[in-house]
Design a protein around this motif. Structure first.
Motif, PDB file in Angstrom:
ATOM      1  N   SER A  16      -2.063 -10.109 -27.352  1.00 20.75           N
ATOM      2  CA  SER A  16      -2.927  -9.266 -26.556  1.00 20.75           C
ATOM      3  C   SER A  16      -2.127  -8.090 -26.015  1.00 20.75           C
ATOM      4  N   PHE A  17      -2.690  -7.418 -25.005  1.00 18.84           N
ATOM      5  CA  PHE A  17      -2.017  -6.291 -24.360  1.00 18.84           C
ATOM      6  C   PHE A  17      -2.606  -6.121 -22.974  1.00 18.84           C
ATOM      7  N   LYS A  18      -1.918  -5.354 -22.162  1.00 15.85           N
ATOM      8  CA  LYS A  18      -2.371  -5.040 -20.811  1.00 15.85           C
ATOM      9  C   LYS A  18      -2.264  -3.556 -20.575  1.00 15.85           C
ATOM     10  N   CYS A  19      -3.244  -3.024 -19.841  1.00 12.11           N
ATOM     11  CA  CYS A  19      -3.229  -1.621 -19.435  1.00 12.11           C
ATOM     12  C   CYS A  19      -2.791  -1.576 -17.975  1.00 12.11           C
ATOM     13  N   LEU A  20      -1.617  -0.977 -17.737  1.00 10.32           N
ATOM     14  CA  LEU A  20      -1.029  -0.954 -16.392  1.00 10.32           C
ATOM     15  C   LEU A  20      -1.041   0.457 -15.844  1.00 10.32           C
ATOM     16  N   SER A  21      -1.276   0.539 -14.535  1.00 11.73           N
ATOM     17  CA  SER A  21      -1.254   1.835 -13.844  1.00 11.73           C
ATOM     18  C   SER A  21      -0.117   1.819 -12.838  1.00 11.73           C
ATOM     19  N   PHE A  22       0.819   2.740 -13.000  1.00 10.99           N
ATOM     20  CA  PHE A  22       1.968   2.852 -12.085  1.00 10.99           C
ATOM     21  C   PHE A  22       1.739   4.065 -11.204  1.00 10.99           C
ATOM     22  N   ASP A  23       0.986   3.856 -10.130  1.00 10.10           N
ATOM     23  CA  ASP A  23       0.675   4.928  -9.190  1.00 10.10           C
ATOM     24  C   ASP A  23       1.552   4.771  -7.962  1.00 10.10           C
ATOM     25  N   CYS A  24       2.059   5.865  -7.492  1.00 12.36           N
ATOM     26  CA  CYS A  24       2.913   5.844  -6.307  1.00 12.36           C
ATOM     27  C   CYS A  24       2.050   5.904  -5.048  1.00 12.36           C
ATOM     28  N   PRO A  25       2.415   5.124  -4.017  1.00 12.65           N
ATOM     29  CA  PRO A  25       1.661   5.169  -2.759  1.00 12.65           C
ATOM     30  C   PRO A  25       1.821   6.515  -2.067  1.00 12.65           C
ATOM     31  N   GLN A  26       1.095   6.667  -0.972  1.00 11.12           N
ATOM     32  CA  GLN A  26       1.188   7.900  -0.176  1.00 11.12           C
ATOM     33  C   GLN A  26       2.598   8.049   0.379  1.00 11.12           C
ATOM     34  N   ASN A  27       3.076   9.282   0.429  1.00  7.46           N
ATOM     35  CA  ASN A  27       4.409   9.640   0.933  1.00  7.46           C
ATOM     36  C   ASN A  27       5.511   9.280  -0.060  1.00  7.46           C
ATOM     37  N   TYR A  28       5.087   8.994  -1.363  1.00  8.50           N
ATOM     38  CA  TYR A  28       6.054   8.729  -2.432  1.00  8.50           C
ATOM     39  C   TYR A  28       5.766   9.695  -3.570  1.00  8.50           C
ATOM     40  N   LYS A  29       6.850   9.986  -4.317  1.00  5.47           N
ATOM     41  CA  LYS A  29       6.703  10.813  -5.511  1.00  5.47           C
ATOM     42  C   LYS A  29       7.237  10.041  -6.703  1.00  5.47           C
ATOM     43  N   LYS A  30       6.603  10.305  -7.872  1.00  6.18           N
ATOM     44  CA  LYS A  30       6.949   9.599  -9.104  1.00  6.18           C
ATOM     45  C   LYS A  30       8.105  10.334  -9.779  1.00  6.18           C
ATOM     46  N   VAL A  31       9.242   9.622  -9.911  1.00  5.97           N
ATOM     47  CA  VAL A  31      10.424  10.238 -10.515  1.00  5.97           C
ATOM     48  C   VAL A  31      10.579   9.795 -11.964  1.00  5.97           C
ATOM     49  N   SER A  32       9.890   8.727 -12.396  1.00  6.13           N
ATOM     50  CA  SER A  32       9.885   8.288 -13.800  1.00  6.13           C
ATOM     51  C   SER A  32       8.631   7.459 -14.007  1.00  6.13           C
ATOM     52  N   ASP A  33       8.488   6.905 -15.225  1.00  4.33           N
ATOM     53  CA  ASP A  33       7.286   6.111 -15.516  1.00  4.33           C
ATOM     54  C   ASP A  33       7.228   4.848 -14.680  1.00  4.33           C
ATOM     55  N   THR A  34       8.356   4.373 -14.185  1.00  3.62           N
ATOM     56  CA  THR A  34       8.381   3.100 -13.463  1.00  3.62           C
ATOM     57  C   THR A  34       9.055   3.205 -12.101  1.00  3.62           C
ATOM     58  N   HIS A  35       9.365   4.434 -11.606  1.00 10.19           N
ATOM     59  CA  HIS A  35      10.061   4.575 -10.323  1.00 10.19           C
ATOM     60  C   HIS A  35       9.323   5.548  -9.427  1.00 10.19           C
ATOM     61  N   CYS A  36       9.227   5.159  -8.127  1.00  7.97           N
ATOM     62  CA  CYS A  36       8.649   6.020  -7.096  1.00  7.97           C
ATOM     63  C   CYS A  36       9.686   6.143  -5.977  1.00  7.97           C
ATOM     64  N   GLU A  37       9.988   7.393  -5.530  1.00  8.25           N
ATOM     65  CA  GLU A  37      10.949   7.656  -4.469  1.00  8.25           C
ATOM     66  C   GLU A  37      10.202   8.102  -3.215  1.00  8.25           C
ATOM     67  N   ARG A  38      10.691   7.593  -2.066  1.00 12.76           N
ATOM     68  CA  ARG A  38      10.082   7.981  -0.788  1.00 12.76           C
ATOM     69  C   ARG A  38      10.494   9.404  -0.453  1.00 12.76           C
ATOM     70  N   MET A  39       9.500  10.172   0.042  1.00 10.82           N
ATOM     71  CA  MET A  39       9.797  11.530   0.481  1.00 10.82           C
ATOM     72  C   MET A  39      10.287  11.478   1.927  1.00 10.82           C
ATOM     73  N   GLY A  40      10.672  12.640   2.473  1.00  8.19           N
ATOM     74  CA  GLY A  40      11.229  12.660   3.807  1.00  8.19           C
ATOM     75  C   GLY A  40      10.270  12.163   4.863  1.00  8.19           C
ATOM     76  N   CYS A  41      10.805  11.479   5.885  1.00 13.94           N
ATOM     77  CA  CYS A  41       9.989  10.922   6.961  1.00 13.94           C
ATOM     78  C   CYS A  41      10.114  11.796   8.202  1.00 13.94           C
ATOM     79  N   PRO A  42       9.045  11.882   8.952  1.00 16.03           N
ATOM     80  CA  PRO A  42       9.129  12.579  10.241  1.00 16.03           C
ATOM     81  C   PRO A  42      10.171  11.889  11.132  1.00 16.03           C
ATOM     82  N   PRO A  43      10.796  12.620  12.056  1.00 18.73           N
ATOM     83  CA  PRO A  43      11.879  12.042  12.883  1.00 18.73           C
ATOM     84  C   PRO A  43      11.422  10.841  13.702  1.00 18.73           C
ATOM     85  N   ASN A  44      10.195  10.858  14.190  1.00 20.55           N
ATOM     86  CA  ASN A  44       9.744   9.790  15.089  1.00 20.55           C
ATOM     87  C   ASN A  44       8.908   8.720  14.390  1.00 20.55           C
TER      88      ASN A  44
END
Length: 580
Positions: free
Chosen positions: A443-471
């Protein structure tokens, strides 16, 4: 009105005028009187029916004091009606129901003359007529009286309802019923069935025995009762074996056999006789004089070997021949014939008839079962030692074949194995453009690799956190990196077993990690443990019996130089069947 009838009336009028001419002096008076008579007659003819018109003539002649012999000038029935109304004092009851007749003026108007003949009493109207003055002349209107039981209303004689007007003479025990011109008194008292009303208004019993012609049958006597009657059967004495007929008039034979009053024993036939009966033995039975009963004759013992070719079986009153297995009874009911059992297709495949029996055979690839009739295919899949097929062995007639799962596999060239179809490589999947196809066994599976809010997708399988507010403490505590992984395991994977390892890269001296499963392990199938200060592992803790999909989040917290940093690994774990 018929012309002949009109002619007869006019003839009668002429006779009347001629009679009046002899009595009245002066042509003018004679002419006026004639016109009056004609006017009244023609008015009656217009307003009434022919019968009423004939009666009106009779009444008019009677009021004029003329003789009633003029009826001979009228045909039947007008002459008869005329005579009845002219002679009978009660003839008024047959008079027409109208109030007046208007005759023509007795004289032509005289110029300049306005004399009231009615007031001056110079008219020639009769006592039963009323004078009506007209310009230059006058009219004589016939005054008709209504018959008894009628009253004048709107110029017409109408029936008087004595019941409504309470002018009747019915007593309290009677009910008034209106009739034409009169009324009728009916008794209120009604008698029930079997009673009648006498002349005094009392309910008395009806003697049906005397009032009815034949209340009872010939063999019964009628007895009157209050409100009814009864029929009593006449007693007729009959000899033994006879009884009274239904009508009680004669004695008839008693059929003891039909009524069941005989004393014939078991196996005996009752035969009715006049006044008695007789008990006979049935065919196949003989009379036992000692016990006085009918006993069965055993024909098989009495005639051994002569009745049946094989087996003789005694029955009640007779016997029956039968044959052993493989033979059938002939048409004569005594001999036995060989049965070709193969005609009845007793075998599932091949049949050979033998004398008194048959034999079943099987074709190649089949074996004869213990019932010696049914042939069953040899199942190579169940009888062969070892596995003939990798996935599934399917037995066919005289052989077998290997099959693969209906989806996700194809049969290998050797005919025994199954080869997985990589839907992701062949493009036979149905994943969307934004999804990633992941091939599984079968068989096969259809997967969605979506990054959560405040993250950016740097590759097909990696999400990096963007800068955080100081507080923002929540943002600073969130994972620095989210990584997606896919694992494909079999249902027969040994447990507990390590399935995934996690650790920082690069590693520095003094690093220390904390690893835990934070989501997706509700069933407790997985566990996480720390192997050393910089390596952690995920284990399949217990066996998964059936194919199942999991999505678990494994968090690794890295303590480096006094600061904790969080990393998240999102694992898609697919457990597939181990049969392939």
């Amino acid at each position: 009105m018929e012309p002949l009838f009109v002619v007869q009336v006019l003839l009668f009028v002429c006779v009347t005028i001629a009679t009046e001419a002899a009595k009245i002096e002066g042509g003018k008076k004679h002419l006026c009187h004639c016109k009056n008579v004609l006017s009244q007659l023609f008015m009656a003819m217009i307003l009434t029916s022919p019968g009423d018109f004939c009666c009106a003539i009779g009444l008019l002649i009677r009021s004029e004091g003329q003789g009633c012999n003029a009826h001979k000038y009228l045909s039947y029935p007008c002459g008869h009606i005329f005579l009845s109304c002219c002679e009978d004092e009660e003839g008024q009851s047959q008079s027409p129901l109208w109030t007046q007749e208007k005759s023509r003026p007795t004289a032509l108007p005289r110029p300049g003359s306005n004399v009231d003949e009615c007031q001056g009493n110079t008219h020639s109207c009769r006592p039963n007529q009323r004078c009506v003055n007209t310009p230059g002349s006058f009219l004589c209107e016939l005054q008709v009286r209504c018959p008894v039981g009628y009253q004048m209303k709107n110029g017409v004689c109408q029936d008087i309802d004595e019941c409504i007007g309470n002018t009747h003479s019915c007593g309290e025990s009677s009910v008034c019923q209106n009739t034409a011109g009169s009324f009728r008194c009916s008794s209120k008292l009604k008698c029930v069935s079997g009673f009648t009303l006498d002349s005094h208004g009392n309910c008395i019993d009806i003697n049906e025995c005397s009032s009815l012609s034949e209340p009872c049958t010939a063999g019964s006597a009628c007895i009157n009762t209050v409100g009814s009657y009864t029929c009593r059967q006449k007693i007729l004495m009959c000899n033994e074996g006879y009884h009274s007929s239904a009508d009680g008039t004669k004695c008839v034979d008693t059929d003891e056999c039909q009524m069941g009053t005989h004393r014939c024993g078991a196996g005996q036939i009752c035969r009715n006789l006049p006044g008695s009966y007789r008990c006979d033995c049935q065919t196949g039975y003989q009379y036992d004089a000692f016990r006085k009963v009918c006993t069965d004759i055993n024909e098989c013992w009495r005639f051994p070997g002569r009745l049946c070719a094989q087996t003789c079986e005694n029955t009640k009153g007779s016997y029956r021949c039968s044959c052993t297995t493989g033979f059938s009874l002939a048409l004569d009911g005594n001999n036995c014939e060989d049965v070709n059992e193969c005609d009845g297709s007793p075998c599932s495949q091949e049949c050979v008839n033998i004398y008194g029996s048959y034999q079943c055979y099987c074709r190649e690839g089949y074996y004869l079962k213990e019932d010696r009739h049914t042939c069953e295919d040899i199942d190579e899949c169940s009888q062969t030692i070892g596995n003939l097929c990798v996935f599934q062995c399917v037995n066919v007639v005289g052989s077998y074949r290997c099959s693969c799962p209906p989806h996700g596999y194809v049969t290998a060239a050797n005919g025994r194995s199954c080869k997985d179809i990589d839907e992701c490589m062949t493009g036979s999947h149905n994943c969307s453009f934004s999804q990633t196809c992941y091939n599984l066994q079968g068989s096969f599976k259809c997967l969605s690799f979506d990054c959560p809010q405040n993250y950016k997708k740097v590759s097909d399988t990696h999400c990096e956190r963007m800068g955080c507010p100081p507080n923002s403490i929540d943002c600073q505590n969130s994972p620095l990196r989210i990584t997606y992984h896919q694992l494909n395991l079999k249902t027969n994977t040994i447990t507990p077993g390590q399935i995934f390892r996690i650790g920082p890269s690069p590693v520095y001296s003094g690093d220390n990690i904390v690893i835990s499963i934070v989501k997706g392990n509700e069933g407790g199938y997985f566990s996480a443990r720390k192997l050393n200060s910089f390596t952690g592992a995920v284990y399949l803790q217990r066996k998964v019996g059936d194919p199942k999909d999991f999505l678990i989040d494994v968090e690794m917290k890295l303590l480096r130089k006094g600061t904790f940093t969080s990393f998240l690994s999102r694992l898609y774990i697919f457990i597939t069947s181990n049969k392939m």
